[in-house]
Write an enzyme that holds these catalytic residues in place. Structure first.
Site, PDB file in Angstrom:
ATOM      1  N   TRP A 181       0.869  -1.192   0.000  1.00  0.00           N
ATOM      2  CA  TRP A 181       0.000   0.000   0.000  1.00  0.00           C
ATOM      3  C   TRP A 181       0.903   1.239   0.000  1.00  0.00           C
ATOM      4  CZ3 TRP A 181      -1.936   2.773   4.817  1.00  0.00           C
ATOM      5  CH2 TRP A 181      -2.904   3.732   4.494  1.00  0.00           C
ATOM      6  N   ASP A 262      -0.878  -5.480   9.373  1.00  0.00           N
ATOM      7  CA  ASP A 262      -1.845  -4.473   8.948  1.00  0.00           C
ATOM      8  C   ASP A 262      -3.096  -5.228   8.519  1.00  0.00           C
ATOM      9  OD1 ASP A 262      -3.359  -2.467   7.891  1.00  0.00           O
ATOM     10  OD2 ASP A 262      -1.888  -1.810   6.406  1.00  0.00           O
ATOM     11  N   LYS A 298     -13.334  -0.632   5.685  1.00  0.00           N
ATOM     12  CA  LYS A 298     -13.918  -1.471   4.628  1.00  0.00           C
ATOM     13  C   LYS A 298     -14.942  -2.457   5.179  1.00  0.00           C
ATOM     14  CE  LYS A 298     -10.097   0.214   3.077  1.00  0.00           C
ATOM     15  NZ  LYS A 298      -9.502   0.858   1.963  1.00  0.00           N
TER      16      LYS A 298
HETATM   17  N1  KET Z   1      -3.781  -0.605   5.206  1.00  0.00           N
HETATM   18  C1  KET Z   1      -4.018  -1.011   3.947  1.00  0.00           C
HETATM   19  C2  KET Z   1      -3.328  -2.223   3.447  1.00  0.00           C
HETATM   20  C3  KET Z   1      -4.901  -0.277   3.146  1.00  0.00           C
HETATM   21  O1  KET Z   1      -5.127  -0.723   1.932  1.00  0.00           O
HETATM   22  C4  KET Z   1      -5.538   0.878   3.646  1.00  0.00           C
HETATM   23  C5  KET Z   1      -6.427   1.657   2.794  1.00  0.00           C
HETATM   24  C6  KET Z   1      -5.262   1.232   4.973  1.00  0.00           C
HETATM   25  C7  KET Z   1      -4.385   0.473   5.726  1.00  0.00           C
HETATM   26  C8  KET Z   1      -5.869   2.419   5.672  1.00  0.00           C
HETATM   27  O2  KET Z   1      -7.196   2.578   5.613  1.00  0.00           O
HETATM   28  P1  KET Z   1      -7.940   3.508   6.673  1.00  0.00           P
HETATM   29  O3  KET Z   1      -8.956   4.219   5.889  1.00  0.00           O
HETATM   30  O4  KET Z   1      -6.940   4.431   7.290  1.00  0.00           O
HETATM   31  O5  KET Z   1      -8.495   2.554   7.672  1.00  0.00           O
HETATM   32  N2  KET Z   1      -6.429   1.579   1.528  1.00  0.00           N
HETATM   33  C9  KET Z   1      -7.310   2.237   0.572  1.00  0.00           C
HETATM   34  C10 KET Z   1      -7.633   3.652   0.852  1.00  0.00           C
HETATM   35  C11 KET Z   1      -6.465   4.562   0.994  1.00  0.00           C
HETATM   36  O6  KET Z   1      -5.503   4.500   0.218  1.00  0.00           O
HETATM   37  O7  KET Z   1      -6.517   5.400   1.920  1.00  0.00           O
HETATM   38  C12 KET Z   1      -6.748   2.026  -0.834  1.00  0.00           C
HETATM   39  O8  KET Z   1      -5.667   1.455  -0.997  1.00  0.00           O
HETATM   40  O9  KET Z   1      -7.441   2.424  -1.807  1.00  0.00           O
END
Ligand code: KET
Length: 452
Positions: A181, A262, A298
């Site tokens: 990510w 994660d 999610k």
């Molecule tokens: N870890 C991973 C692996 C991840 O894909 C995301 C979010 C997050 C943590 C953090 O998400 P949060 O909203 O802080 O709980 N990924 C998607 C959104 C982004 O980039 O913020 C994405 O990859 O599209």
């Protein structure tokens, strides 16, 4: 007042000192007599001269910036497959039914107030979150050796964990998978860790580079922190098998690495909350220590509520207590204490058997819809005779397909078909629907045949 000129106000002089400091830092300006500069500043004050004049325009975020570009596109056929955010068959954001019910219960409860939460967050939420990821019968929970704090979704939880490690862990190097990510390296670097990578994905097989992973981690210095995606690896959609996880676990423990999980997609990969937490639970079962960051963005669709948790599994209850006390010192000057609303929703759902069961059904439906999108896209490409092997679309798991499309092909699809995705060729399967699959398949077909 500098006293150099009566025309320079105290504000001007502060602004001048800041501009000079920034300019020196950026190496932007040639040396100028300070009195001349004060005077020229005073002349322009109030007439459009900014103390930030020399600041550069920053680029958009590689993931969230895709949505910015999408929003600007007036085309009626535009499609946003950039950010990992679930959409219904109608292409609309989804508020889960259990979330609506939980919110109604919260509103109906007249005893609720808006006081600050403790620095560590909502106690019930923390307990239930640890149970969700570690399992109700987890020895670590029963032995009270888990320190859990509420975090600002997955990102905030990762950041707090990283800051804690920078302050209290002897090995400040974290190994992250290649690729990972896009925010991972930024979060860990800014928290003060030194970021290195280990091989993870093999573009030739579009699968796990297991040999490369074992080699790179085998060469890493003992004690390093190792970041692992608990399930549904982003962006590749490639996870180790249970047997491979076991080998990874043995290597990590034998070298005294500290695993940092994660978990942003629990329930999204397989549709089962327990199956998707197996990797983490294997590492808890061996009695060793670990970090786990959880996100409810999610799996409960609580993206904008920013609700997540950081759990540190320790060797003893005494250590867990001290770790928690130090996590508070990380959190307090960062954002003081976390927000109440999202954590209250999650605690209601996780703490009520009926709501919990309903949630698992809704979660499974989201996971199943994504899996069915994989099948539909795969079939659509097969029926078009699109050159290449597209079976990875149905083999990969979680929210994303790592298509293998290159930057040029992605740019072409955006320009000609108004399909928005990250430039590494990742598409969010959750943003697709039966209605939009043909449009995407046409675009991929055209991109692949044009830029072979
Ligand atoms: N870890 C991973 C692996 C991840 O894909 C995301 C979010 C997050 C943590 C953090 O998400 P949060 O909203 O802080 O709980 N990924 C998607 C959104 C982004 O980039 O913020 C994405 O990859 O599209």
């Amino acid at each position: 007042m500098t006293g150099t000129s009566p025309a320079v106000s105290p504000l001007d002089s502060v602004a001048f000192r800041r501009i000079s400091a920034v300019s020196r830092h950026l190496g932007h300006r040639s040396e100028m007599d300070s009195q001349d500069q004060s005077l020229s500043l005073s002349k322009t004050a109030g007439h459009g001269f900014s103390v930030f004049e020399s600041i550069n325009q920053a680029p958009e975020d590689p993931i969230l910036g895709v949505t910015v570009a999408y929003n600007k596109d007036p085309s009626p056929v535009k499609l946003n497959l950039g950010v990992g955010a679930y959409r219904t068959e109608e292409g609309k954001p989804l508020v889960l039914n259990v979330v609506k019910q939980a919110e109604q219960l919260l509103i109906n409860d007249g005893s609720r107030v808006k006081e600050y939460l403790p620095i560590t967050g909502l106690a019930d939420f923390n307990k239930l979150s640890a149970t969700l990821i570690l399992g109700a019968d987890s020895p670590a929970i029963l032995e009270k050796r888990v320190a859990t704090v509420q975090g600002l979704s997955g990102t905030g939880s990762l950041r707090v964990g990283a800051e804690f490690l920078t302050r209290h862990y002897y090995n400040r190097t974290i190994y992250i998978p290649l690729p990972t990510w896009g925010n991972h390296p930024k979060v860990f670097t800014i928290a003060g860790l030194s970021v290195k990578t280990y091989r993870y994905y093999d573009p030739a097989t579009r699968g796990l580079d297991f040999q490369g992973l074992l080699e790179d981690l085998g060469l890493a210095p003992s004690g390093a922190v190792v970041l692992l995606h608990a399930c549904a690896h982003n962006p590749t959609g490639v996870d180790p098998t249970p047997e491979q996880w076991e080998q990874i676990r043995q290597l990590i423990r034998s070298k005294g690495f500290l695993p940092f999980f994660d978990s942003a997609y629990q329930g999204f990969a397989s549709g089962s909350l327990d199956t998707d937490a197996q990797s983490v639970r294997m590492f808890v079962a061996d009695g060793g220590e670990l970090f786990a960051a959880q996100s409810y963005a999610k799996n409960m669709g609580l993206y904008g509520e920013r609700v997540g948790a950081l759990s540190v599994v320790c060797k003893s209850a005494a250590v867990a207590g001290r770790v928690e006390s130090q996590l508070k010192l990380v959190i307090r000057p960062m954002y003081s204490n976390p927000p109440l609303h999202g954590a209250s929703i999650v605690a209601k759902i996780l703490g009520d058997r009926n709501l919990f069961n309903e949630w698992t059904v809704e979660l499974k439906a989201m996971a199943d819809r994504i899996i069915s999108m994989r099948k539909q896209l795969y079939d659509a490409l097969c029926s078009r005779g699109t050159p290449g092997d597209w079976s990875h679309i149905i083999k990969q798991i979680g929210m994303f397909t790592f298509t293998g499309l290159n930057t040029e092909q992605v740019a072409f699809m955006t320009k000609e078909y108004h399909i928005y995705m990250t430039s590494d060729g990742r598409i969010s399967m959750a943003g697709l629907s039966s209605r939009t699959v043909p449009h995407l398949a046409d675009a991929i077909h055209a991109a692949v045949t044009r830029f072979a």
